[in-house]
Structures are given as C-alpha cells and as structure tokens.
Design a protein around this motif. Structure first.
Motif, short mmCIF file in Angstrom:
data_model
loop_
_atom_site.label_atom_id
_atom_site.label_comp_id
_atom_site.label_asym_id
_atom_site.label_seq_id
_atom_site.Cartn_x
_atom_site.Cartn_y
_atom_site.Cartn_z
N CYS A 71 45.90 45.28 32.83
CA CYS A 71 45.56 44.27 31.58
C CYS A 71 45.72 42.69 32.25
O CYS A 71 44.91 41.81 31.90
N TYR A 92 42.77 40.12 32.23
CA TYR A 92 42.88 38.73 31.70
C TYR A 92 42.44 37.69 32.74
O TYR A 92 41.83 36.69 32.38
N ASN A 104 39.44 34.88 32.27
CA ASN A 104 39.80 33.54 32.39
C ASN A 104 38.88 32.70 33.26
O ASN A 104 38.28 31.50 33.27
N ASP A 145 44.38 31.45 24.54
CA ASP A 145 44.00 32.80 24.06
C ASP A 145 43.08 32.68 22.69
O ASP A 145 43.25 31.72 22.01
#
Length: 107
Positions: free
Chosen positions: A22, A26, A30, A62
């Motif tokens: 994860c 992520y 980004n 986020d």
C-alpha cells in the motif's frame, strides 16, 4: 516449530507485505500527481507573471482531506526568491499562488 507459531508468522508476513504494498502504491500515485502538476505550475508562472520557476519540493494532501498538491521552488535561478503554488489534483486548476511581493505588484 509449533503450528500456532507458523500461523502467527504467516499472518505477520502477510500483514507486512500488505502494508508495504500500500505504501508503494501511495508513493507511485503521489509521483504521478506531482509529474502532472509541475508543468502546469511552471506554465502558470510563465503566462501570468512572465517568470521562469523551478520546483524543488512538493506536498500531496490526501483526497479525503483536500485534493491538493503544493509545489515549492524559486524564481529565475535565485533560491532566495521562493514561490509556491497549490493545484487541485482532481481538476488540475491553480487555486493559490505565493511568492515575493515584487512578483504580484501591478505595473
């Protein structure tokens, strides 16, 4: 090795792999956002203020907080003339710009 210990170790390994997977996803997401936003920020400063900027840092928020990426850098190879720009990464529209006072003065 007991069967309980094997099960516990297996669960622990699965948990560690899931969390690290994860985190990697992520970071990739980004980086994609930053790569799309950077040329938009450079072009915005060029078209609106007729200056060349270089971005050296970024911050991606986020989506549940606010879908925004902040880019930080400087003007015309002068690291003392800091600039920043906030871009909504759902629409890729500029929302906020910061920089030295002389940049925003009307001629």
């Amino acid at each position: 090795m007991s069967s309980k210990l094997k099960v516990l170790l297996t669960i622990l390994v699965i948990l560690v792999l899931s969390v690290s997977g994860c985190t990697i996803a992520y970071q990739i997401e980004n980086n994609i956002i930053i790569k799309k936003a950077t040329p938009i920020g450079i072009e915005y400063f060029k078209s609106e203020y007729d200056v060349t900027v270089e971005f050296t840092d970024s911050q991606v928020f986020d989506g549940y907080v606010y879908p925004k990426v902040n880019l930080y850098g400087y003007v015309n190879n002068d690291i003392n003339e800091k600039v920043s720009i906030s871009i909504n990464y759902n629409t890729y529209e500029v929302e906020n710009v910061g920089g030295p006072k002389w940049l925003f003065q009307l001629e």
